[in-house]
Scaffold this active site. Structure first.
Site, short mmCIF file in Angstrom:
data_model
loop_
_atom_site.label_atom_id
_atom_site.label_comp_id
_atom_site.label_asym_id
_atom_site.label_seq_id
_atom_site.Cartn_x
_atom_site.Cartn_y
_atom_site.Cartn_z
N LYS B 98 11.17 -3.98 18.18
CA LYS B 98 11.11 -2.95 17.14
C LYS B 98 10.31 -1.80 17.75
O LYS B 98 9.09 -1.93 17.96
CB LYS B 98 10.42 -3.47 15.89
CG LYS B 98 10.28 -2.41 14.82
CD LYS B 98 9.40 -2.84 13.67
CE LYS B 98 8.93 -1.59 12.94
NZ LYS B 98 7.98 -1.86 11.86
N GLY B 159 3.09 1.96 4.73
CA GLY B 159 1.97 1.56 3.89
C GLY B 159 1.79 2.35 2.62
O GLY B 159 0.85 2.12 1.87
N ALA B 186 9.69 0.35 6.25
CA ALA B 186 8.46 1.06 5.86
C ALA B 186 8.59 1.85 4.57
O ALA B 186 9.63 2.41 4.26
CB ALA B 186 8.00 2.02 6.97
N GLY B 187 7.49 1.84 3.85
CA GLY B 187 7.35 2.68 2.66
C GLY B 187 7.73 1.99 1.36
O GLY B 187 7.55 2.57 0.29
N ASN B 208 6.07 -5.13 5.04
CA ASN B 208 4.85 -5.89 5.31
C ASN B 208 3.82 -5.71 4.19
O ASN B 208 3.57 -6.62 3.40
CB ASN B 208 4.28 -5.47 6.66
CG ASN B 208 3.15 -6.36 7.16
OD1 ASN B 208 2.88 -6.42 8.34
ND2 ASN B 208 2.46 -7.09 6.30
N SER B 209 3.32 -4.48 4.08
CA SER B 209 2.20 -4.26 3.15
C SER B 209 2.55 -4.64 1.72
O SER B 209 1.71 -5.17 0.99
CB SER B 209 1.78 -2.78 3.16
OG SER B 209 1.49 -2.38 4.45
#
Lengths: 341, 262
Positions: B98, B159, B186-187, B208-209
């Site tokens: 990645k 994040g 992301a996001g 992830n977050s």
């Protein structure tokens, strides 16, 4: 009746606390792989925060409750030492810069009340009342009145001094383990040194900076919201401040990286511009002995009692777990005594 | 027939890729990965030091028996990213990477120019590159021209949890690159964001977050798994066309003067 014969492996934070509980009533031997002054141990590097409320955001309730109970145990331990150890319980303050206000909000939602203790929302004005030098810098924050801290370097020194004038036998820079079977009980407090018997142990790297900042007059620990890990500014006596700590899933013991230094120092500077002229006394890195669930463990294997996995909660939990381990050790000694009789 | 996702020839049942950072503990991370039913776990090597120094934590990820997708998070230059990719290949024994190259420290926006350069180098070295990019069609096209079979445009900055900030751009990329495997990376903050991405026809999402930083990561992982499945099913089922005028679902038979107010 003869005194039970006990060995402590590892003379870091846990080893010291267990030794202080046992030295009067046992024939005690202490084995340390490194120096007895403890520079190599995680507890020497740490900021020594006692922050059960703030930590409740990311750990289970029972650990926070034990952390709260440990604060009074720390007072008792310190009061029994001949040399003074700085201890403070004036609460801590949690603040965030504007871009991290979402994290502050989330922190406020997730913080748990422990017994009657809870976080108090404070306004810009109230932050200024608590910490005059932060007046006007932060719009909102939380005040956690029950929290405290101690000076870990003073504790390391005072605990060693306390034991030195006694019958305790010290063995420094020991590479090989002693013959464990000759003791009634062995307390294994080696942290990561016990990886040979606790395969799941891992080190979580933490980096800390110590500053001397005569222009800064913060009275209590300040926790600054940070996207990756909480950053503390912990005031010690004589205008010394501990800025910490990073939290990296690595067992690297190399010196602090530039990136970490910049993160910690810029965090300190953004909280108080007086840190600009601070003298950097020390930059250090340590490894927190941790298990997969990041919870401490005590287990008993024959005459060996193992305490490990205190992760980032060494000072928060150590007196509680030392007391538990010592209680088990005494039972082991009693059993051994019964068998021998 | 099973609806499988293909990543450079590897068939996967799950369309939810999950990150391995920021969990309260590795045990919760492992439980979350199981709850998310993910087949792919992303992992960062950037700050661990040498390969042996991060080995214990990486072993916990390997223990999940999932495909590992190493990333170059935290890299700011082509050289850094290429070197780290090579180290990742050695540690995890995979050609997948990645590719993440940060161009702006404040919002962690990918650097599209450096990304193209690093992609070219890594593909020449035999890597199978999954580039993390912005929602810019032209950059996406150029990455495909370089040989990327998979692209990962952002939904919003890393994040932030803001969801799909620019659905128009994302739809355009989906429509214009119908043969490229597309993941939103992301996001995302909520399961509904993931569901929306899947409804739009994206092949998978990576996050992830949103899971790791939830109050209960394991339950949130399960919620995301359900949302991804729901969004994918909705996409395959083909949604009804959107209309500007109301159309009752109840038959109007027996109401001869139904248009009398018209």
């Amino acid at each position: 009746m003869r005194k039970p014969c006990v060995a402590i492996l590892g003379f870091g934070l846990m080893g010291r606390l267990c030794a202080l509980e046992l030295y009067k009533e046992t024939e005690l031997s202490i084995y340390e792989k490194g120096s007895l002054t403890g520079e190599q141990s995680a507890g020497f590097v740490a900021a020594a925060m006692l922050a059960p409320l703030a930590e409740s955001v990311a750990c289970e309730r029972d650990l926070s409750e034990q952390g709260l109970a440990a604060i009074s145990l720390w007072q008792k331990v310190i009061s029994q030492l001949d040399k003074p150890v700085f201890f403070q319980q004036q609460g801590s303050l949690v603040v965030a810069h504007a871009q991290d206000k979402g994290d502050l909000h989330s922190f406020g939602q997730r913080i748990k009340s422990i017994e009657q203790h809870q976080a108090i929302t404070v306004t810009k004005h109230e932050i200024g009342q608590l910490e005059p030098e932060l007046a006007g810098r932060f719009q909102q924050g939380f005040y956690l009145p029950c929290e405290g801290q101690l000076d870990n370097r003073q504790f390391y020194e005072a605990s060693f001094a306390q034991l030195q004038g006694t019958d305790v036998s010290f063995y420094e820079n020991c590479d090989a383990q002693p013959n464990l079977s000759r003791f009634d009980c062995v307390l294994d407090c080696r942290g990561l040194g016990a990886k040979n018997v606790l395969a799941q142990l891992r080190g979580v790297r933490g980096e800390v900076i110590r500053l001397h900042a005569p222009e800064v007059n913060l009275k209590r620990p300040i926790r600054l919201m940070h996207p990756r890990y909480p950053i503390y500014i912990v005031p010690k006596p004589n205008h010394e401040f501990v800025i910490g700590a990073t939290e990296i899933e690595s067992q690297s013991m190399r010196s602090m990286t530039l990136r970490s230094a910049m993160e910690l120092l810029s965090a300190a500077y953004t909280v108080h511009s007086g840190f600009a002229e601070a003298e950097i006394i020390e930059m250090s890195a340590g490894l927190r002995p941790s298990l997969p669930d990041n919870r401490p463990v005590i287990n008993c294997d024959g005459n060996v009692v193992r305490i490990n996995g205190l992760y980032r909660h060494g000072y928060l939990l150590a007196p509680i777990y030392a007391a538990k381990a010592v209680a088990i050790a005494k039972q082991v000694c009693e059993k051994k005594n019964e068998i021998n009789c | 027939m099973q609806d499988l996702l293909s990543i450079y020839g590897t068939d996967l049942a799950s369309r939810l890729f999950i990150g391995s950072a920021l969990y309260p503990s590795p045990a919760i991370m492992q439980e979350s990965i199981v709850a998310a039913q993910s087949d792919v776990v992303t992992v960062s090597l950037r700050r661990q030091g040498s390969a042996s120094e991060g080995a214990d934590f990486w072993q916990l990820i390997k223990d999940t028996n999932k495909h590992v997708l190493p990333n170059t998070a935290g890299c700011h230059s082509v050289n850094e990213a290429v070197t780290l990719a090579q180290m990742c290949r050695e540690v995890f024994n995979t050609n997948w990477i990645k590719l993440e190259l940060i161009g702006d420290e404040y919002n962690l926006q990918p650097d599209p120019i450096a990304l193209l350069e690093a992609t070219k180098i890594l593909i020449e070295q035999g890597f199978q590159v999954l580039p993390y990019c912005t929602d810019d069609l032209v950059i996406c096209q150029k990455l495909v021209d370089l040989g990327c079979e998979v692209l990962m445009p952002w939904g919003a900055p890393i994040g932030t949890g803001k969801g799909l900030l620019n659905p128009y751009n994302l739809k355009t990329i989906r429509e214009r690159l119908p043969n490229t495997t597309l993941l939103i990376d992301a996001g995302l903050g909520l399961p509904s964001h993931a569901c929306m991405a899947m409804e739009m026809g994206y092949d998978a999402v990576l996050l992830n977050s949103a899971i790791a930083q939830a109050g209960d990561p394991v339950v949130m992982a399960r919620a995301f798994a359900n949302a991804v499945n729901a969004g994918r099913a909705a996409y395959l089922a083909q949604a009804m066309p959107e209309k500007d005028l109301a159309k009752p679902s109840t038959p109007t038979l027996g109401m001869p003067f139904w248009h009398q107010n018209g």
